[in-house]
Structure formats: C-alpha cells, structure tokens
Enzyme design. Structure first.
Site, PDB file in Angstrom:
ATOM      1  N   PHE A 190      44.170  33.886  16.992  1.00  0.00           N
ATOM      2  CA  PHE A 190      44.667  33.378  18.010  1.00  0.00           C
ATOM      3  C   PHE A 190      45.094  31.864  18.396  1.00  0.00           C
ATOM      4  CE2 PHE A 190      45.796  34.125  22.128  1.00  0.00           C
ATOM      5  CZ  PHE A 190      46.746  35.121  22.868  1.00  0.00           C
ATOM      6  N   GLY A 191      46.516  31.815  18.365  1.00  0.00           N
ATOM      7  CA  GLY A 191      46.574  30.527  19.018  1.00  0.00           C
ATOM      8  C   GLY A 191      47.245  30.454  19.899  1.00  0.00           C
ATOM      9  N   SER A 216      45.329  26.422  31.335  1.00  0.00           N
ATOM     10  CA  SER A 216      44.982  27.942  32.303  1.00  0.00           C
ATOM     11  C   SER A 216      46.676  27.725  32.201  1.00  0.00           C
ATOM     12  CB  SER A 216      45.193  26.872  33.496  1.00  0.00           C
ATOM     13  OG  SER A 216      43.292  27.599  33.049  1.00  0.00           O
ATOM     14  N   TRP A 237      40.778  25.168  20.241  1.00  0.00           N
ATOM     15  CA  TRP A 237      39.809  26.242  20.482  1.00  0.00           C
ATOM     16  C   TRP A 237      40.270  27.133  20.230  1.00  0.00           C
ATOM     17  CZ3 TRP A 237      37.363  22.594  22.423  1.00  0.00           C
ATOM     18  CH2 TRP A 237      37.271  21.511  23.388  1.00  0.00           C
ATOM     19  N   GLY A 241      10.267  31.901  31.827  1.00  0.00           N
ATOM     20  CA  GLY A 241       9.320  30.923  31.972  1.00  0.00           C
ATOM     21  C   GLY A 241       9.697  29.889  31.493  1.00  0.00           C
ATOM     22  N   GLU A 251      39.803  33.098  27.120  1.00  0.00           N
ATOM     23  CA  GLU A 251      41.198  34.674  27.770  1.00  0.00           C
ATOM     24  C   GLU A 251      40.999  34.347  29.014  1.00  0.00           C
ATOM     25  OE1 GLU A 251      41.157  37.757  25.078  1.00  0.00           O
ATOM     26  OE2 GLU A 251      39.868  37.244  23.325  1.00  0.00           O
ATOM     27  N   GLU A 263      38.500  32.026  37.476  1.00  0.00           N
ATOM     28  CA  GLU A 263      39.873  30.787  38.119  1.00  0.00           C
ATOM     29  C   GLU A 263      41.329  31.963  38.122  1.00  0.00           C
ATOM     30  OE1 GLU A 263      38.148  29.225  36.992  1.00  0.00           O
ATOM     31  OE2 GLU A 263      36.707  29.014  38.489  1.00  0.00           O
TER      32      GLU A 263
HETATM   33  N1  COS Z   1      51.796  41.163  31.245  1.00  0.00           N
HETATM   34  C1  COS Z   1      53.274  41.038  30.866  1.00  0.00           C
HETATM   35  N2  COS Z   1      53.878  40.425  31.802  1.00  0.00           N
HETATM   36  C2  COS Z   1      53.725  39.445  32.608  1.00  0.00           C
HETATM   37  C3  COS Z   1      51.693  39.998  32.568  1.00  0.00           C
HETATM   38  C4  COS Z   1      51.092  40.426  32.389  1.00  0.00           C
HETATM   39  N3  COS Z   1      50.200  41.074  32.110  1.00  0.00           N
HETATM   40  N4  COS Z   1      51.855  39.028  33.196  1.00  0.00           N
HETATM   41  C5  COS Z   1      53.230  37.634  33.973  1.00  0.00           C
HETATM   42  N5  COS Z   1      53.661  38.590  32.597  1.00  0.00           N
HETATM   43  C6  COS Z   1      55.325  37.934  32.493  1.00  0.00           C
HETATM   44  C7  COS Z   1      55.130  37.928  34.589  1.00  0.00           C
HETATM   45  O1  COS Z   1      56.381  39.073  35.120  1.00  0.00           O
HETATM   46  C8  COS Z   1      56.497  37.226  34.760  1.00  0.00           C
HETATM   47  O2  COS Z   1      58.243  37.770  33.704  1.00  0.00           O
HETATM   48  P1  COS Z   1      59.253  36.961  34.386  1.00  0.00           P
HETATM   49  O3  COS Z   1      59.903  36.114  33.585  1.00  0.00           O
HETATM   50  O4  COS Z   1      60.836  37.933  33.415  1.00  0.00           O
HETATM   51  O5  COS Z   1      58.643  37.032  35.712  1.00  0.00           O
HETATM   52  C9  COS Z   1      56.223  36.370  32.871  1.00  0.00           C
HETATM   53  O6  COS Z   1      55.371  37.034  32.345  1.00  0.00           O
HETATM   54  C10 COS Z   1      55.910  34.681  33.629  1.00  0.00           C
HETATM   55  O7  COS Z   1      54.973  34.776  33.990  1.00  0.00           O
HETATM   56  P2  COS Z   1      53.930  34.299  35.449  1.00  0.00           P
HETATM   57  O8  COS Z   1      55.475  34.252  36.350  1.00  0.00           O
HETATM   58  O9  COS Z   1      53.346  34.872  36.462  1.00  0.00           O
HETATM   59  O10 COS Z   1      53.893  33.029  34.904  1.00  0.00           O
HETATM   60  P3  COS Z   1      52.707  31.515  34.900  1.00  0.00           P
HETATM   61  O11 COS Z   1      53.109  30.849  34.026  1.00  0.00           O
HETATM   62  O12 COS Z   1      52.669  31.835  36.709  1.00  0.00           O
HETATM   63  O13 COS Z   1      51.330  32.492  34.637  1.00  0.00           O
HETATM   64  C11 COS Z   1      49.394  33.297  34.180  1.00  0.00           C
HETATM   65  C12 COS Z   1      50.574  34.004  34.336  1.00  0.00           C
HETATM   66  C13 COS Z   1      48.177  32.320  34.770  1.00  0.00           C
HETATM   67  C14 COS Z   1      48.729  33.853  34.820  1.00  0.00           C
HETATM   68  C15 COS Z   1      48.906  32.857  32.286  1.00  0.00           C
HETATM   69  O14 COS Z   1      49.596  31.200  32.174  1.00  0.00           O
HETATM   70  C16 COS Z   1      47.585  33.079  32.455  1.00  0.00           C
HETATM   71  O15 COS Z   1      46.972  34.137  31.875  1.00  0.00           O
HETATM   72  N6  COS Z   1      46.757  31.803  32.105  1.00  0.00           N
HETATM   73  C17 COS Z   1      45.731  31.405  31.059  1.00  0.00           C
HETATM   74  C18 COS Z   1      45.732  31.483  30.179  1.00  0.00           C
HETATM   75  C19 COS Z   1      44.596  31.747  28.825  1.00  0.00           C
HETATM   76  O16 COS Z   1      43.901  32.953  29.281  1.00  0.00           O
HETATM   77  N7  COS Z   1      44.182  30.879  27.994  1.00  0.00           N
HETATM   78  C20 COS Z   1      43.515  31.225  27.378  1.00  0.00           C
HETATM   79  C21 COS Z   1      43.757  31.551  25.969  1.00  0.00           C
HETATM   80  S1  COS Z   1      42.370  31.607  24.913  1.00  0.00           S
HETATM   81  S2  COS Z   1      42.523  33.262  23.756  1.00  0.00           S
END
Ligand code: COS
Length: 382
Positions: A119-120, A128, A152, A335, A360, A364
C-alpha cells in the site's frame, strides 16, 4: 460480545502462533530477516486471505475474527503481525472494495495464495498530510505515465503489486488524487533500500520509486479523482488492525511480566505479591481489556455496515498508547533482565509497539479525526 466461533478461532490461531510463528520471532528481529518461513503456514491457515471471498480463493471471515488473528499473531511476533495486517487491510481490501471484477480476478487469487500486496500512500512530503501527494500520473492514450516515490512501504521488497495514489491534476491546491494498482515487474518500478528501523525489524520497509512507469488504463482503481477518499476509507479499516496489533503486543508483554512477577522472589516472596507490582499488573490488565473491547466494537461496527471512522480512530489511538505504556511497564517489572536483548521478549515488544502510534496515522491524526467527527455529530444535533 464474542461469539462461540470467535472463542474457538482464538484457541486455534493461538496454538498456531505458538507453534509456527513464535519460535522464529526473536531471530527475525535480531537478524532483520523477513519472515519467509511463515508465508506458507499463514497461507494454509487462511490468514492472508481473511477478507477475500471464496470465489477468488480466499477464506473470508468477519472483522472481529480478523482482529483476533492480528492480535494473536502480534502477541508472539510483531513483524509477522504487521505484514499480515498490511496485506489484508491495505493490500487486498481496496481491490475488493473499489476494484473491477477483472481486477479482482487478476489479483485476489494471487493474494490468497500468499503473494503480498503493498500500500503506497506516504511520501517524504506527504505523511500526515496524505492529500499532499506529489507522485504524479498523466494520461497518454491507453496508459498513465507515473513519476514519484512512496516511503515507509510495508513488505515493499516482497510485494508483487502495490495499491498507490498519484496526483492526476496539475493544480497543487486540489486533492485530485487517483488510485492505481502497480506491478512490481513493470519497467520504471523499483524498490529502494530496506530501512533500518527501531522495531519490527523482521518486517521489510522500503521506498518505492516510479520512473516514467507506464500503467495500463485497466489498472486504474475506481474513478479518476476518488483516490484520496478511497485511501481514507481503506485506512478506517486498517486502523482497527493496527489497534489489534498493538493489543497483541501489549498482551505479549503483559503475559511475560505476569509470569515473571509470579516467580521472581525478592525479600522472601514473589514480587507479584508486593502491592507496587500487583497494582502495576492490575492496571496493565485493565487497560488491555478496555483496548480489546474497543477493537472488537469497532470491528463489529464495520461488519454491521454502520459508520465506524470515529471508533476505528479511537481504538487505534487507545490500543497503541496502551501498548507503549504496557511494554514500558513490563520492562520495569522485569528490571535489568527485561532490558536485555534476546532473553525475554519485552524489550523487542517495547521497540515494536511504538510503530502503532505512528503507522496508518499518528496518534495526533487519530485525535484530529475523532475531534472532527465529534463536531460533525454536534452539527447534526444542532
Ligand atoms: N471516509 C470517507 N471519506 C472521508 C473520510 C473517511 N474516513 N475522511 C475524510 N473523508 C472525505 C472528507 O469528507 C472530504 O470529502 P469532500 O472533499 O467531499 O468534502 C475528503 O475526504 C477530504 O477530507 P478532509 O478535508 O478531512 O482532508 P484533510 O486533508 O483535511 O485531512 C486527514 C485528512 C488528516 C484525516 C488524512 O489526511 C489522514 O488521515 N492523514 C493521515 C494519513 C495516514 O494515516 N497516513 C499513514 C499511511 S501509512 S499506511
């Protein structure tokens, strides 16, 4: 909450883990060696095809059963646990959920036979902020041409295919991101050097590079522009399995600490009978049980088809922080001998479990997801 079938499965998978997985766990860590010897037994047990329907060669289970499997394997070997979790939740799930029938028929039977799918999502500048993907794809006739790198990547050195996202728009402000299935054998696809990590040292983690890689239109996953949401949906499920992994690691550390405290005699009695140690063990066991209930609840909600993003983030957040606390306390109970490498597994678990607070989505990010969802539910109530 668990049904008889879950309890029976736990017994079966626990016996399997003790017999087939645990004996190699310390060596895999020490030698930074991928668990090749575990692939066949895991495949035969059906643990690499737990989300794949029978018609594609899988042995499908519900999510509660899957969480128990990740928990029990991680209880004895974190490196094998993360390989299992990444393949099932992040590798096979998106193909099943977003793929065409042709894509399912092409990739899922191989995945069920134990060939790994990676998964990339993450990139050096998009961790984040996963929407900040810089890997780029542009259309040229029947192909997409992809350039960029992913980092990663769990099992990168072994996976025959990778689910990955690329930007399909030139505007950096929009999240026009699209998912694809890439194949390792393609020209332009290369695997970087294996990372040297603090923990999970038996799990291969590396960069993937795409250099003018031609991707057939048939390997587009879902629709153009829907990749970011697809990845967030995939991560909702994946986060439960990272919670289950942290839970298993915590349980492994606790089991070791309890056994040790019950037999280690100081001041004329086993240290478990001193209140300081007894209460530490009680707190560890209580937190582990709470994490377990949260993971099974999130799993059951996923199975029930109701929204579970909040519960998935909560169980991952809580279980991973319980995992790091429990592993640290286990070393305290043992210990100096607990601090030694290769005698008891607690120091390995302490190193392994930290990843669960990062991979994942960091703790935070889980708090951000939970807080946003809380506010959304307030808006609904008004
Ligand atoms: N399921 C379906 N849709 C989702 C969702 C979910 N769980 N979470 C968000 N969405 C949708 C939102 O509703 C939004 O839709 P619209 O554009 O139609 O409004 C869209 O996806 C974008 O979401 P959002 O605006 O919340 O995006 P952000 O960039 O602000 O933040 C986070 C998203 C921070 C939550 C996301 O980038 C994240 O999870 N980051 C961590 C990434 C991660 O886990 N990386 C590790 C990978 S290692 S395997």
């Amino acid at each position: 909450m668990l049904e008889k079938k879950h309890l029976e499965f736990r017994e079966k998978v626990r016996a399997f883990a003790l017999e087939k997985i645990e004996p190699a766990a310390a060596a895999l860590d020490l030698e930074q060696r991928f668990p090749d010897e575990h692939m066949q037994p895991l495949t035969e047990m059906g643990l690499l095809s737990m989300l794949i329907p029978e018609k594609y060669g899988g042995k499908p289970t519900d999510t509660v059963t899957y969480s128990i499997a990740v928990e029990e394997i991680s209880r004895v070997c974190g490196s094998t646990g993360i390989m299992l979790a990444a393949h099932n939740s992040l590798g096979t799930f998106p193909i099943l959920y977003f793929g065409t029938e042709e894509q399912r028929q092409k990739y899922l039977p191989r995945a069920a036979r134990g060939e790994l799918i990676a998964f990339g999502l993450s990139e050096p500048d998009a961790g984040s902020d996963a929407g900040g993907t810089k890997t780029h794809a542009h259309r040229e006739g029947d192909y997409w041409v992809v350039n960029g790198s992913k980092c990663w990547i769990t099992s990168a050195t072994r996976a025959f295919a990778t689910i990955a996202v690329a930007r399909t728009s030139d505007d950096p402000q929009d999240k026009h991101i699209t998912s694809f299935i890439f194949e390792r054998d393609w020209e332009g696809y290369s695997v970087g050097k294996k990372e040297n990590k603090l923990g999970l040292r038996g799990s291969d983690t590396a960069f993937l590079h795409f250099d003018d890689m031609k991707v057939p239109q048939a390997n587009l996953l879902g629709k153009v522009g829907e990749g970011f949401k697809q990845m967030l949906i995939t991560l909702d499920g994946g986060r439960i399995s990272i919670g289950a992994m942290a839970l298993g690691l915590a349980q492994g550390a606790f089991d070791c600490a309890l056994r040790y405290a019950a037999k280690r005699v100081q001041f004329g009695k086993p240290i478990a009978h001193f209140q300081a140690i007894g209460h530490t063990l009680a707190d560890m066991a209580t937190e582990i049980e709470a994490a377990r209930l949260m993971i099974y609840e999130a799993s059951a909600m996923k199975d029930a088809g109701v929204p579970f993003s909040r519960q998935s983030a909560m169980c991952k957040l809580y279980a991973s922080e319980v995992g790091t606390r429990t592993a640290a306390k286990a070393i305290t109970v043992l210990g100096s001998i607990g601090y030694n490498t290769g005698v008891y597994p607690v120091e390995r678990i302490w190193r392994d479990v930290k990843l669960c607070e990062i991979g994942e989505g960091t703790s935070e990010i889980q708090r951000l997801v939970i807080a946003r969802d809380l506010l959304k539910s307030l808006e609904k109530v008004g």
